[in-house]
Design an enzyme around this catalytic site. Structure first.
Site, PDB file in Angstrom:
ATOM      1  N   LYS A 240       0.825  -1.206   0.000  1.00  0.00           N
ATOM      2  CA  LYS A 240       0.000   0.000   0.000  1.00  0.00           C
ATOM      3  C   LYS A 240       0.863   1.262   0.000  1.00  0.00           C
ATOM      4  O   LYS A 240       2.084   1.189   0.253  1.00  0.00           O
ATOM      5  CB  LYS A 240      -0.937  -0.049   1.210  1.00  0.00           C
ATOM      6  CG  LYS A 240      -1.954  -1.191   1.154  1.00  0.00           C
ATOM      7  CD  LYS A 240      -2.925  -1.130   2.332  1.00  0.00           C
ATOM      8  CE  LYS A 240      -3.960  -2.232   2.248  1.00  0.00           C
ATOM      9  NZ  LYS A 240      -5.006  -2.071   3.298  1.00  0.00           N
TER      10      LYS A 240
ATOM     11  N   TYR B   6     -12.419  -3.042  -3.784  1.00  0.00           N
ATOM     12  CA  TYR B   6     -13.001  -2.986  -2.438  1.00  0.00           C
ATOM     13  C   TYR B   6     -14.527  -2.988  -2.471  1.00  0.00           C
ATOM     14  O   TYR B   6     -15.163  -2.455  -1.552  1.00  0.00           O
ATOM     15  CB  TYR B   6     -12.474  -1.750  -1.687  1.00  0.00           C
ATOM     16  CG  TYR B   6     -11.068  -1.915  -1.147  1.00  0.00           C
ATOM     17  CD1 TYR B   6     -10.720  -2.999  -0.335  1.00  0.00           C
ATOM     18  CD2 TYR B   6     -10.079  -0.973  -1.421  1.00  0.00           C
ATOM     19  CE1 TYR B   6      -9.432  -3.146   0.171  1.00  0.00           C
ATOM     20  CE2 TYR B   6      -8.782  -1.115  -0.912  1.00  0.00           C
ATOM     21  CZ  TYR B   6      -8.480  -2.197  -0.116  1.00  0.00           C
ATOM     22  OH  TYR B   6      -7.204  -2.331   0.397  1.00  0.00           O
TER      23      TYR B   6
ATOM     24  N   ASN C 208      -2.159   0.090   6.936  1.00  0.00           N
ATOM     25  CA  ASN C 208      -1.664  -1.200   7.436  1.00  0.00           C
ATOM     26  C   ASN C 208      -0.788  -1.925   6.420  1.00  0.00           C
ATOM     27  O   ASN C 208      -0.681  -3.150   6.421  1.00  0.00           O
ATOM     28  CB  ASN C 208      -2.829  -2.062   7.917  1.00  0.00           C
ATOM     29  CG  ASN C 208      -3.833  -2.314   6.814  1.00  0.00           C
ATOM     30  OD1 ASN C 208      -3.636  -1.896   5.673  1.00  0.00           O
ATOM     31  ND2 ASN C 208      -4.906  -2.999   7.133  1.00  0.00           N
TER      32      ASN C 208
ATOM     33  N   HIS D  15      -2.063  -5.394   1.367  1.00  0.00           N
ATOM     34  CA  HIS D  15      -3.304  -6.121   1.105  1.00  0.00           C
ATOM     35  C   HIS D  15      -2.964  -7.536   0.656  1.00  0.00           C
ATOM     36  O   HIS D  15      -1.997  -7.725  -0.089  1.00  0.00           O
ATOM     37  CB  HIS D  15      -4.120  -5.442  -0.008  1.00  0.00           C
ATOM     38  CG  HIS D  15      -5.208  -6.325  -0.543  1.00  0.00           C
ATOM     39  ND1 HIS D  15      -6.448  -6.418   0.065  1.00  0.00           N
ATOM     40  CD2 HIS D  15      -5.232  -7.205  -1.578  1.00  0.00           C
ATOM     41  CE1 HIS D  15      -7.175  -7.314  -0.595  1.00  0.00           C
ATOM     42  NE2 HIS D  15      -6.463  -7.811  -1.600  1.00  0.00           N
TER      43      HIS D  15
ATOM     44  N   GLU E 269      -9.350 -10.865  -7.820  1.00  0.00           N
ATOM     45  CA  GLU E 269      -8.405  -9.753  -7.681  1.00  0.00           C
ATOM     46  C   GLU E 269      -7.240  -9.868  -8.664  1.00  0.00           C
ATOM     47  O   GLU E 269      -6.815  -8.873  -9.239  1.00  0.00           O
ATOM     48  CB  GLU E 269      -7.897  -9.685  -6.235  1.00  0.00           C
ATOM     49  CG  GLU E 269      -9.009  -9.283  -5.259  1.00  0.00           C
ATOM     50  CD  GLU E 269      -8.612  -9.405  -3.790  1.00  0.00           C
ATOM     51  OE1 GLU E 269      -7.457  -9.778  -3.503  1.00  0.00           O
ATOM     52  OE2 GLU E 269      -9.472  -9.136  -2.931  1.00  0.00           O
TER      53      GLU E 269
HETATM   54  P1  IDP Z   1      -7.869  -6.871   5.547  1.00  0.00           P
HETATM   55  O1  IDP Z   1      -7.033  -5.903   4.736  1.00  0.00           O
HETATM   56  O2  IDP Z   1      -7.138  -7.380   6.748  1.00  0.00           O
HETATM   57  O3  IDP Z   1      -8.458  -7.980   4.697  1.00  0.00           O
HETATM   58  P2  IDP Z   1     -10.522  -5.675   5.522  1.00  0.00           P
HETATM   59  O4  IDP Z   1     -11.515  -5.857   6.614  1.00  0.00           O
HETATM   60  O5  IDP Z   1     -10.770  -6.389   4.235  1.00  0.00           O
HETATM   61  O6  IDP Z   1      -9.090  -6.012   6.134  1.00  0.00           O
HETATM   62  O7  IDP Z   1     -10.440  -4.103   5.237  1.00  0.00           O
HETATM   63  C1  IDP Z   1      -9.814  -3.596   4.071  1.00  0.00           C
HETATM   64  C2  IDP Z   1      -8.937  -2.438   4.460  1.00  0.00           C
HETATM   65  O8  IDP Z   1      -9.754  -1.339   4.895  1.00  0.00           O
HETATM   66  C3  IDP Z   1      -8.001  -2.700   5.636  1.00  0.00           C
HETATM   67  O9  IDP Z   1      -6.811  -3.356   5.232  1.00  0.00           O
HETATM   68  C4  IDP Z   1      -7.743  -1.300   6.169  1.00  0.00           C
HETATM   69  O10 IDP Z   1      -6.788  -0.614   5.360  1.00  0.00           O
HETATM   70  C5  IDP Z   1      -9.108  -0.642   5.955  1.00  0.00           C
HETATM   71  N1  IDP Z   1      -9.967  -0.712   7.145  1.00  0.00           N
HETATM   72  C6  IDP Z   1     -10.695  -1.780   7.550  1.00  0.00           C
HETATM   73  N2  IDP Z   1     -11.402  -1.507   8.661  1.00  0.00           N
HETATM   74  C7  IDP Z   1     -11.123  -0.219   8.965  1.00  0.00           C
HETATM   75  C8  IDP Z   1     -11.544   0.671  10.028  1.00  0.00           C
HETATM   76  O11 IDP Z   1     -12.332   0.326  10.900  1.00  0.00           O
HETATM   77  N3  IDP Z   1     -11.000   1.928  10.026  1.00  0.00           N
HETATM   78  C9  IDP Z   1     -10.115   2.338   9.063  1.00  0.00           C
HETATM   79  N4  IDP Z   1      -9.716   1.553   8.051  1.00  0.00           N
HETATM   80  C10 IDP Z   1     -10.199   0.291   8.007  1.00  0.00           C
HETATM   81 MG    MG Z   2      -9.899  -7.944   3.143  1.00  0.00          MG
END
Ligand code: IDP
Ligand code: MG
Length: 154
Positions: free
Chosen positions: A9, A49, A112, A115, A126
């Site tokens: 990212k 997404y 974070n 992905h 994807e």
């Molecule tokens: P993942 O990346 O671990 O699969 P997902 O639930 O698919 O997590 O969420 C996609 C992305 O959206 C996350 O990697 C993060 O960058 C962002 N995200 C998810 N939940 C939150 C939140 O509660 N606050 C801010 N960003 C979030």
């Molecule tokens: Mg995810």
């Protein structure tokens, strides 16, 4: 063998962590079969997404992911999807265990670093969103003979 879509990212790229993160995957035994450094637009992110469209964090997520370039990779290996998810750690850096990529390198919720596809269905969708079939490169790393044994390869 399984394939998974991985994105380094914008925060990983801006913080100069591409090399260190890729090294972890290489050391684990995952093989890069496609790679592209690019900036993502809103249209592509909306598809990627799709499942999160109605979530409150969605607008901020798209803003973050389109703000700066990313490195998009397809990694291949035995159980690559689960292995990569395990290496990434929990979604939020501050919850992720030490030893995982998110646990070692981040403390943020949305920033974070990485992905990774979360299921075979997601991986297939994807990978085809980001790469044409002829952009996936078949090759044999010389050292893989000592990474996977006959039982691993079924
Ligand atoms: P993942 O990346 O671990 O699969 P997902 O639930 O698919 O997590 O969420 C996609 C992305 O959206 C996350 O990697 C993060 O960058 C962002 N995200 C998810 N939940 C939150 C939140 O509660 N606050 C801010 N960003 C979030
Ligand atoms: Mg995810």
């Amino acid at each position: 063998m399984e394939r998974t879509l991985i994105i380094f990212k914008p925060d990983a790229v801006q913080r100069g962590l591409m090399g260190r993160i890729l090294t972890r995957f290489e050391e684990k035994g995952l093989k890069v079969v496609a790679a592209r450094f690019r900036r993502l637009n809103e249209e592509l992110l909306a598809k990627h997404y799709e499942a999160h469209k109605e979530r409150p964090f969605y607008p901020g997520l798209v803003r973050f992911m389109s703000e700066s370039p990313v490195l998009v990779l397809v990694l291949e290996g035995v159980d690559a999807i689960a292995v990569c998810r395990k290496m990434m750690g929990a979604t939020f850096g501050r919850d992720a265990e030490p030893g995982t990529l998110r646990g070692d390198f981040g403390v943020s919720r949305s920033y974070n670093l990485i992905h990774g596809s979360d299921s075979p269905e997601a991986a297939e969708r994807e990978v085809s969103l980001f790469f044409d079939a002829d952009e996936i490169v078949e090759w044999q790393p010389a050292g893989h003979k000592w990474v996977y044994d006959a039982e691993d390869l079924g």
